[in-house]
Write a protein that holds these residues in place. Structure first.
Motif, PDB file in Angstrom:
ATOM      1  N   HIS A   1       0.821  -1.207   0.000  1.00 50.10           N
ATOM      2  CA  HIS A   1       0.000   0.000   0.000  1.00 50.10           C
ATOM      3  C   HIS A   1       0.851   1.250   0.000  1.00 50.10           C
ATOM      4  CE1 HIS A   1      -4.161  -1.199   0.515  1.00 50.10           C
ATOM      5  NE2 HIS A   1      -3.733  -2.234   1.215  1.00 50.10           N
TER       6      HIS A   1
ATOM      7  N   ILE B   1      -9.287   8.634  11.192  1.00 52.78           N
ATOM      8  CA  ILE B   1      -9.089   7.247  10.737  1.00 52.78           C
ATOM      9  C   ILE B   1     -10.253   6.773   9.860  1.00 52.78           C
ATOM     10  CG2 ILE B   1      -7.462   6.544  12.519  1.00 52.78           C
ATOM     11  CD1 ILE B   1      -9.684   5.457  14.196  1.00 52.78           C
TER      12      ILE B   1
ATOM     13  N   HIS C   1      -9.765  -2.595  -4.302  1.00 49.72           N
ATOM     14  CA  HIS C   1      -9.493  -2.482  -2.871  1.00 49.72           C
ATOM     15  C   HIS C   1     -10.323  -1.342  -2.299  1.00 49.72           C
ATOM     16  CE1 HIS C   1      -7.611  -0.805   0.708  1.00 49.72           C
ATOM     17  NE2 HIS C   1      -7.180  -2.020   0.952  1.00 49.72           N
TER      18      HIS C   1
ATOM     19  N   SER D   1     -11.018   2.710  10.430  1.00 53.37           N
ATOM     20  CA  SER D   1     -10.484   1.845  11.478  1.00 53.37           C
ATOM     21  C   SER D   1     -11.288   2.023  12.759  1.00 53.37           C
ATOM     22  CB  SER D   1      -9.029   2.277  11.689  1.00 53.37           C
ATOM     23  OG  SER D   1      -8.298   1.292  12.339  1.00 53.37           O
TER      24      SER D   1
ATOM     25  N   GLY E   1      -9.929  -4.463   2.978  1.00 47.66           N
ATOM     26  CA  GLY E   1      -9.146  -3.745   3.986  1.00 47.66           C
ATOM     27  C   GLY E   1      -9.320  -4.332   5.376  1.00 47.66           C
ATOM     28  N   GLY E   2      -9.058  -3.474   6.376  1.00 42.18           N
ATOM     29  CA  GLY E   2      -9.197  -3.907   7.779  1.00 42.18           C
ATOM     30  C   GLY E   2     -10.332  -3.144   8.415  1.00 42.18           C
TER      31      GLY E   2
ATOM     32  N   GLU F   1      -7.473  -7.199   5.574  1.00 43.68           N
ATOM     33  CA  GLU F   1      -6.235  -6.646   6.125  1.00 43.68           C
ATOM     34  C   GLU F   1      -6.401  -6.205   7.572  1.00 43.68           C
ATOM     35  OE1 GLU F   1      -4.916  -4.607   1.862  1.00 43.68           O
ATOM     36  OE2 GLU F   1      -5.861  -3.398   3.411  1.00 43.68           O
ATOM     37  N   PRO F   2      -6.757  -7.110   8.469  1.00 40.39           N
ATOM     38  CA  PRO F   2      -6.971  -6.689   9.851  1.00 40.39           C
ATOM     39  C   PRO F   2      -5.662  -6.346  10.551  1.00 40.39           C
ATOM     40  CG  PRO F   2      -7.081  -9.078   9.680  1.00 40.39           C
ATOM     41  CD  PRO F   2      -6.919  -8.561   8.283  1.00 40.39           C
ATOM     42  N   GLY F   3      -5.665  -5.245  11.273  1.00 40.81           N
ATOM     43  CA  GLY F   3      -4.501  -4.882  12.082  1.00 40.81           C
ATOM     44  C   GLY F   3      -4.880  -4.921  13.547  1.00 40.81           C
ATOM     45  N   ARG F   4      -5.624  -3.903  13.948  1.00 41.08           N
ATOM     46  CA  ARG F   4      -5.981  -3.730  15.356  1.00 41.08           C
ATOM     47  C   ARG F   4      -6.665  -4.955  15.963  1.00 41.08           C
ATOM     48  NH1 ARG F   4      -7.203   1.583  17.084  1.00 41.08           N
ATOM     49  NH2 ARG F   4      -7.820   1.944  14.938  1.00 41.08           N
TER      50      ARG F   4
ATOM     51  N   ARG G   1      -2.538   7.932  21.439  1.00 45.95           N
ATOM     52  CA  ARG G   1      -3.921   7.815  20.954  1.00 45.95           C
ATOM     53  C   ARG G   1      -4.936   8.663  21.728  1.00 45.95           C
ATOM     54  NH1 ARG G   1      -6.720   3.873  20.505  1.00 45.95           N
ATOM     55  NH2 ARG G   1      -7.495   4.357  18.430  1.00 45.95           N
TER      56      ARG G   1
ATOM     57  N   TYR H   1      -6.822  10.906  19.069  1.00 51.54           N
ATOM     58  CA  TYR H   1      -8.178  10.479  18.691  1.00 51.54           C
ATOM     59  C   TYR H   1      -9.170  10.543  19.838  1.00 51.54           C
ATOM     60  CZ  TYR H   1      -4.896   8.089  15.544  1.00 51.54           C
ATOM     61  OH  TYR H   1      -3.856   7.785  14.705  1.00 51.54           O
TER      62      TYR H   1
ATOM     63  N   TYR I   1      -1.303   0.141  17.514  1.00 56.78           N
ATOM     64  CA  TYR I   1      -1.143   1.587  17.334  1.00 56.78           C
ATOM     65  C   TYR I   1      -0.681   2.308  18.599  1.00 56.78           C
ATOM     66  CZ  TYR I   1      -3.672   0.442  13.073  1.00 56.78           C
ATOM     67  OH  TYR I   1      -4.069  -0.131  11.891  1.00 56.78           O
TER      68      TYR I   1
ATOM     69  N   MET J   1       3.216   3.791  17.085  1.00 54.50           N
ATOM     70  CA  MET J   1       3.147   5.251  16.914  1.00 54.50           C
ATOM     71  C   MET J   1       3.956   5.964  17.999  1.00 54.50           C
ATOM     72  SD  MET J   1      -0.511   6.152  15.372  1.00 54.50           S
ATOM     73  CE  MET J   1      -1.385   6.154  16.887  1.00 54.50           C
TER      74      MET J   1
HETATM   75  N1  LLP Z   1      -5.616  -1.647   5.394  1.00 59.79           N
HETATM   76  C1  LLP Z   1      -5.383  -0.360   5.129  1.00 59.79           C
HETATM   77  C2  LLP Z   1      -5.262   0.057   3.743  1.00 59.79           C
HETATM   78  C3  LLP Z   1      -5.260   0.557   6.172  1.00 59.79           C
HETATM   79  O1  LLP Z   1      -5.058   1.840   5.902  1.00 59.79           O
HETATM   80  C4  LLP Z   1      -5.373   0.116   7.508  1.00 59.79           C
HETATM   81  C5  LLP Z   1      -5.234   1.036   8.626  1.00 59.79           C
HETATM   82  C6  LLP Z   1      -5.588  -1.250   7.757  1.00 59.79           C
HETATM   83  C7  LLP Z   1      -5.727  -2.107   6.662  1.00 59.79           C
HETATM   84  C8  LLP Z   1      -5.694  -1.831   9.140  1.00 59.79           C
HETATM   85  O2  LLP Z   1      -6.796  -1.315   9.792  1.00 59.79           O
HETATM   86  P1  LLP Z   1      -7.246  -1.887  11.229  1.00 59.79           P
HETATM   87  O3  LLP Z   1      -7.743  -3.285  11.023  1.00 59.79           O
HETATM   88  O4  LLP Z   1      -6.073  -1.828  12.107  1.00 59.79           O
HETATM   89  O5  LLP Z   1      -8.324  -0.964  11.640  1.00 59.79           O
HETATM   90  N2  LLP Z   1      -3.415   5.082  14.088  1.00 59.79           N
HETATM   91  C9  LLP Z   1      -4.856   4.877  14.108  1.00 59.79           C
HETATM   92  C10 LLP Z   1      -5.284   3.818  13.141  1.00 59.79           C
HETATM   93  C11 LLP Z   1      -4.857   4.097  11.721  1.00 59.79           C
HETATM   94  C12 LLP Z   1      -5.292   3.040  10.756  1.00 59.79           C
HETATM   95  C13 LLP Z   1      -4.631   3.224   9.455  1.00 59.79           C
HETATM   96  N3  LLP Z   1      -4.943   2.262   8.465  1.00 59.79           N
HETATM   97  C14 LLP Z   1      -5.315   4.548  15.525  1.00 59.79           C
HETATM   98  O6  LLP Z   1      -4.486   4.494  16.422  1.00 59.79           O
HETATM   99  O7  LLP Z   1      -6.503   4.380  15.744  1.00 59.79           O
END
Ligand code: LLP
Length: 426
Positions: free
Chosen positions: A105, A160, A194, A199, A236-237, A280-283, A320, A324, A379, A383
């Protein structure tokens, strides 16, 4: 409180244990602030995603916590990685994530990043701008997705939210159609589409609406692009994590099962060929796995109603709350069974009002107590900064009574090593 803590958390005789180890022992051995990650929780989340969508590629959103050991652990579960910089790409490669499971990305990719993705043989590169088409081609990229902005506003913090009209990410529908056409004309394989709406999502509605929108968009592409339809759909996530009692995100398994069902329904409504799903899960993979341990220092009464409990970290390890307005809970790790003595504000040690938790009920905190903040796996460390020349915390992975450092604590020497002319003779 246990619902906010990792799966392996237990309170025995009032003492918090994580992965079978007393939090106090972890703090004594590795220092504070310390990010403790529960392996069991991260694995359970990864497996929940895999179970709910066995045919999908689950690419861990590396930005949530870029860590080689963690990426390796997840890769062993069959996950890939979503990377958005050369740094994240290096981490994923170092961890041995198979290149075909990499999704690259970036809303402003450098030529070096495009070349890096091509050289690594990354499975998918996500085009984010029309001008990227020719640059990607020149860099040797073969297979791409086109990121499209749906205009759907996710119900989350505006910083976000990523798919509304005016977002810096992706291409609005008309441009996305043009982007697909241009990329195909340039000889790129456009594998699909995509979308990532935002988030920390706490409900499924916006994601469901997005899937319907995307199916209609895919049908439009078929019409305007000589029958082209996406083979791959990357949603995405975004699934949120519970940091405090009143946040109630759906379980990962339910969230994903609904997405799969919505996708199948919307795709068959438009009579589109079934695509391969990427998520694309992160959190939601690492958030709940993490607990930050801080040592309590000064406890100070500021007004009749506000007493500060100060900890040995703050906005440098978790920005955070300030960025946020994020809310967190906390407990005293060694007196977890004592009744609360009042409401306290938790603040950091930085030279500004870095309130970490505006209000939390605790037993009367004392200097030397260990304060545990749940749901801080995502995060936070990723961060973190060196504000006030504070070294970044260490991270340990815990499981079955064993702890392993997966990121060592920074030292002041690490910080000074970056200072040119810092030696006495300089
Ligand atoms: N895919 C893409 C293209 C993204 O931009 C993101 C997060 C994810 C996947 C993963 O998203 P998740 O599953 O983690 O929600 N710093 C902020 C969150 C920024 C998220 C950026 N993109 C926070 O602390 O809340």
């Amino acid at each position: 409180m246990l619902e906010l803590l990792p799966a392996s958390a237990a309170i025995e005789d009032g003492r918090l244990h994580l992965g079978g180890i007393a939090a106090a022992s972890l703090a004594a051995e590795y220092g504070t602030p310390l990010l403790v990650l529960c392996e069991q929780t991260a694995l359970a989340q990864a497996r929940a995603y895999r179970r709910a969508a066995p045919e999908a590629l689950i690419a861990y959103g590396t930005k949530a916590l870029p860590n080689v050991a963690l990426l390796r652990l997840l890769a062993r579960e069959g996950l890939g990685a979503d990377v958005s910089t050369l740094g994240e790409l290096r981490f994923a490669l170092q961890a041995g994530v198979p290149p075909e499971r990499l999704v690259v990305h970036g809303n402003n990719k450098s030529d070096e990043e495009l070349r890096g993705a091509a050289e690594a043989g990354a499975g998918l590169l996500v085009l984010d701008a029309l001008e990227e088409v020719d640059r990607a081609r020149a860099a040797g990229i073969g297979r791409v997705l086109v990121r499209v902005t749906s205009g759907i506003e996710a119900d989350t913090h505006e910083a976000i939210r990523t798919s509304q009209h005016g977002s810096k990410f992706g291409l609005p529908a008309d441009e996305a159609v043009e982007g697909i056409a241009r990329a195909r004309a340039a000889g790129l394989e456009v594998a699909g589409l995509h979308v990532h709406i935002g988030s920390q999502l706490l409900e499924t509605q916006a994601a469901a609406t997005t899937v319907e929108w995307l199916a209609a968009f895919a049908a439009r592409c078929r019409l305007e692009l000589d029958g082209w339809t996406p083979d791959v759909v990357d949603l995405g996530g975004g699934l949120g994590v519970r940091h405090v009692d009143d946040e109630r995100p759906p379980a990962a398994e339910r969230f994903v099962a609904e997405l799969v069902r919505d996708l199948e329904r919307a795709w068959s409504l438009h009579d589109l060929p079934r695509p391969r799903l990427v998520l694309e899960p992160g959190r939601s993979l690492v958030g709940r796995a993490g607990v930050t341990l801080y040592r309590v220092g000064v406890v100070k009464r500021a007004t009749e109603s506000v007493t500060y409990v100060t900890v040995d970290g703050g906005m440098s390890d978790n920005p955070r709350p300030q960025l946020y307005g994020a809310r967190y809970a906390a407990l005293l790790a060694d007196r977890a069974d004592e009744p609360p003595a009042g409401r306290y504000s938790v603040a950091g040690k930085h030279c500004e009002a870095d309130t970490l938790i505006a209000e939390v009920e605790l037993p009367a905190p004392r200097r030397g107590d260990l304060l545990a903040v749940p749901a801080t796996g995502a995060y936070t460390l990723s961060m973190s900064s060196n504000y006030n020349a504070l070294p970044r915390p260490a991270a340990v992975l815990v499981a079955d009574g064993a702890a392993r450092v997966i990121r060592r604590r920074e030292t002041l020497d690490d910080l000074l090593a970056l200072e040119v002319g810092a030696d006495a003779s300089g």
